[in-house]
Motif scaffolding. Structure first.
Motif, PDB file in Angstrom:
ATOM      1  N   ALA A   1       0.926  -1.005  -0.282  1.00 50.80           N
ATOM      2  CA  ALA A   1       0.067  -0.389  -0.078  1.00 50.80           C
ATOM      3  C   ALA A   1       1.079   1.075   0.206  1.00 50.80           C
ATOM      4  N   SER A   2       2.589   1.450   0.910  1.00 49.69           N
ATOM      5  CA  SER A   2       3.002   2.683   0.667  1.00 49.69           C
ATOM      6  C   SER A   2       3.309   2.712  -0.651  1.00 49.69           C
ATOM      7  N   ALA A   3       3.783   1.955  -1.735  1.00 50.76           N
ATOM      8  CA  ALA A   3       4.326   1.226  -2.943  1.00 50.76           C
ATOM      9  C   ALA A   3       3.236   2.420  -3.567  1.00 50.76           C
ATOM     10  N   ILE A   4       2.103   1.658  -3.290  1.00 49.82           N
ATOM     11  CA  ILE A   4       0.686   2.525  -3.874  1.00 49.82           C
ATOM     12  C   ILE A   4       1.108   4.228  -3.864  1.00 49.82           C
ATOM     13  N   ALA A   5       0.940   4.365  -2.570  1.00 51.84           N
ATOM     14  CA  ALA A   5       1.067   5.839  -2.046  1.00 51.84           C
ATOM     15  C   ALA A   5       1.790   6.311  -2.922  1.00 51.84           C
ATOM     16  N   VAL A   6       2.961   6.123  -2.752  1.00 56.36           N
ATOM     17  CA  VAL A   6       3.930   6.862  -3.358  1.00 56.36           C
ATOM     18  C   VAL A   6       3.445   6.994  -5.031  1.00 56.36           C
ATOM     19  N   VAL A   7       3.715   6.197  -5.769  1.00 58.45           N
ATOM     20  CA  VAL A   7       2.986   6.546  -6.876  1.00 58.45           C
ATOM     21  C   VAL A   7       2.029   7.149  -7.069  1.00 58.45           C
ATOM     22  N   LEU A   8       0.962   7.428  -5.952  1.00 59.76           N
ATOM     23  CA  LEU A   8       0.002   8.387  -6.268  1.00 59.76           C
ATOM     24  C   LEU A   8       0.774   9.689  -6.080  1.00 59.76           C
ATOM     25  N   PHE A   9       1.313  10.202  -4.965  1.00 59.57           N
ATOM     26  CA  PHE A   9       2.137  10.838  -4.556  1.00 59.57           C
ATOM     27  C   PHE A   9       3.286  11.523  -5.526  1.00 59.57           C
ATOM     28  N   LEU A  10       3.917  10.839  -6.423  1.00 56.62           N
ATOM     29  CA  LEU A  10       5.099  11.467  -7.481  1.00 56.62           C
ATOM     30  C   LEU A  10       3.887  11.995  -8.532  1.00 56.62           C
ATOM     31  N   ILE A  11       2.705  11.063  -9.142  1.00 57.21           N
ATOM     32  CA  ILE A  11       2.236  11.937  -9.535  1.00 57.21           C
ATOM     33  C   ILE A  11       0.997  13.310  -9.775  1.00 57.21           C
ATOM     34  N   MET A  12       0.572  13.433  -8.402  1.00 61.16           N
ATOM     35  CA  MET A  12       0.159  14.469  -8.261  1.00 61.16           C
ATOM     36  C   MET A  12       1.769  15.369  -8.487  1.00 61.16           C
ATOM     37  N   LEU A  13       2.695  14.979  -7.811  1.00 61.31           N
ATOM     38  CA  LEU A  13       4.187  15.916  -8.261  1.00 61.31           C
ATOM     39  C   LEU A  13       4.035  17.054  -9.194  1.00 61.31           C
ATOM     40  N   GLY A  14       4.284  15.242 -10.172  1.00 59.54           N
ATOM     41  CA  GLY A  14       4.463  15.602 -11.719  1.00 59.54           C
ATOM     42  C   GLY A  14       3.536  16.729 -11.761  1.00 59.54           C
ATOM     43  N   LEU A  15       2.268  16.571 -11.567  1.00 62.37           N
ATOM     44  CA  LEU A  15       1.133  17.327 -12.079  1.00 62.37           C
ATOM     45  C   LEU A  15       1.011  18.892 -11.906  1.00 62.37           C
ATOM     46  N   ASN A  16       1.525  18.968 -10.086  1.00 56.80           N
ATOM     47  CA  ASN A  16       1.560  19.806  -9.646  1.00 56.80           C
ATOM     48  C   ASN A  16       2.922  21.175  -9.956  1.00 56.80           C
ATOM     49  N   ARG A  17       4.216  20.342 -10.422  1.00 58.07           N
ATOM     50  CA  ARG A  17       4.943  21.229 -11.347  1.00 58.07           C
ATOM     51  C   ARG A  17       4.929  21.690 -11.660  1.00 58.07           C
ATOM     52  N   PHE A  18       3.557  20.887 -13.181  1.00 56.79           N
ATOM     53  CA  PHE A  18       3.565  21.306 -14.828  1.00 56.79           C
ATOM     54  C   PHE A  18       2.642  22.474 -14.425  1.00 56.79           C
ATOM     55  N   ILE A  19       1.593  22.628 -12.961  1.00 56.12           N
ATOM     56  CA  ILE A  19       1.187  23.648 -13.386  1.00 56.12           C
ATOM     57  C   ILE A  19       1.597  24.756 -12.669  1.00 56.12           C
ATOM     58  N   PHE A  20       2.351  25.083 -11.870  1.00 61.42           N
ATOM     59  CA  PHE A  20       3.197  25.503 -11.623  1.00 61.42           C
ATOM     60  C   PHE A  20       4.365  26.204 -12.531  1.00 61.42           C
ATOM     61  N   ASN A  21       4.585  25.299 -13.394  1.00 57.04           N
ATOM     62  CA  ASN A  21       5.433  25.668 -14.994  1.00 57.04           C
ATOM     63  C   ASN A  21       3.783  26.870 -16.005  1.00 57.04           C
ATOM     64  N   LEU A  22       2.666  26.408 -16.055  1.00 55.17           N
ATOM     65  CA  LEU A  22       2.316  26.788 -16.556  1.00 55.17           C
ATOM     66  C   LEU A  22       1.345  28.216 -16.256  1.00 55.17           C
ATOM     67  N   LEU A  23       1.189  28.380 -14.521  1.00 57.33           N
ATOM     68  CA  LEU A  23      -0.009  29.301 -14.991  1.00 57.33           C
ATOM     69  C   LEU A  23       1.095  29.874 -13.307  1.00 57.33           C
ATOM     70  N   GLY A  24       2.633  29.489 -13.020  1.00 60.46           N
ATOM     71  CA  GLY A  24       3.284  30.196 -11.801  1.00 60.46           C
ATOM     72  C   GLY A  24       4.460  31.074 -12.844  1.00 60.46           C
TER      73      GLY A  24
END
Length: 325
Positions: A300-323
């Protein structure tokens, strides 16, 4: 080519005459400690937040990453298994791969659609007289603060798969259907139903942030725009309103990404866990299955890490787009 004066000066000093890197690092730490002592009152006021953030955010993230490399079932001590959990996730776990597809399908629809709906509704509410804004804000915001369990009672009745179901009743009465349709059991309709209900509940914190930002745009900007030739509301929106609420746009985008990737309660309450043929199975549903039903915390922790990395990547993309500004 370096343009920083300090960097130019460092380039002019021969390598043999430069101080060791350890000495430079120690000097930086001393300057940091001196700055902290000089601003100790500020750090003291920040301490409660920093302590809580560290205990409830940083420590759980680090612990989850560490447990993702172990086999841990709560009863026994964690045993190191290396990358086995991640290999199992992406190679042997077909349900997880299907959960990724369902989650991304959900996120690609509810993310942009919920974001645009939140902004447009906030903009429309900001155009009406002040005395009516609270009523409309309450109407749109209430579904997001209502528990999924309570909302599921309404939607289970609406999408019920018999003739007493509200939607089936009207469709049969209008002659669109001859017999009840199983909206919550048919694999083709499960994801659209979850998307529809989630959009209904998506007017949350981002919606309030948009509304607050729109109400704080100075009226002088609109008056100056009218003097400069702006005649239509859509011109005000494009040239004045959007540039003025960029911080709120960024915040709303980040919150919408988090909301769209964390869909769980709505799916579970409507179609159960697991859903029919795992048609509504999301990443968070998979995590909940292994963490709190099977108690395989390492996996379950491995699943959580994958989900965290997906969120982190998408948030970095949004910061580069709007920030950028």
């Amino acid at each position: 080519m370096a343009t920083n004066p300090a960097a130019i000066a460092a380039e002019e000093v021969p390598a043999a005459d430069r101080p060791p890197s350890g000495t430079l690092l120690a000097g930086r730490w001393r300057r940091l400690w001196t700055e902290m002592k000089r601003s100790r009152i500020s750090y003291l006021l920040l301490a409660p937040f920093l302590i809580l953030f560290t205990v409830f955010t940083i420590v759980p993230i680090v612990t989850s990453v560490a447990l993702s490399f172990t086999y841990y079932n709560i009863v026994e001590s964690p045993s190191f298994v290396g990358l086995s959990n991640y290999r199992l996730l992406f190679v042997d776990d077909d349900i997880f791969l299907k959960a990724i597809g369902v989650t991304f399908t959900f996120a690609m629809v509810t993310g942009p659609a919920g974001y645009l709906m939140s902004f447009l509704l906030a903009w429309l509410i900001s155009q009406i007289p002040q005395r009516f804004r609270f009523f409309y804000t309450l109407c749109f915001y209430t579904p997001s603060i209502t528990s999924a369990v309570a909302m599921s009672v309404v939607w289970l009745y609406f999408f019920a798969g018999d003739r007493k179901g509200l939607l089936n009743h009207f469709l049969i009465k209008l002659g669109v259907l001859n017999e009840p349709y199983l909206f919550l059991q048919n694999v083709d309709s499960i994801v659209p139903v979850i998307i529809f209900v989630s959009l209904w509940m998506s007017m949350g914190i981002g919606f309030l942030a948009f509304l607050a930002g729109l109400q704080n745009v100075p009226e002088q900007l609109y008056e100056a725009g009218r003097i400069d030739g702006i005649r239509f509301r859509w011109q005000e929106l494009w040239y004045i309103t959007l540039p003025s609420v960029k911080p709120q746009l960024l915040f709303g985008a980040v919150m919408q990404v988090v909301f769209s990737l964390q869909v769980f309660d709505v799916s579970t309450q409507l179609v159960g866990l697991p859903s029919p043929l795992y048609a509504g199975h999301t990443i968070l549903s998979h995590l909940h299955d292994y963490a709190f039903i099977r108690f395989e915390m390492g996996y379950a922790s491995a699943i959580a890490v994958v989900l965290f990395l997906i969120m982190l990547g998408l948030n970095r993309f949004i910061f580069n787009l709007l920030g950028r500004d």
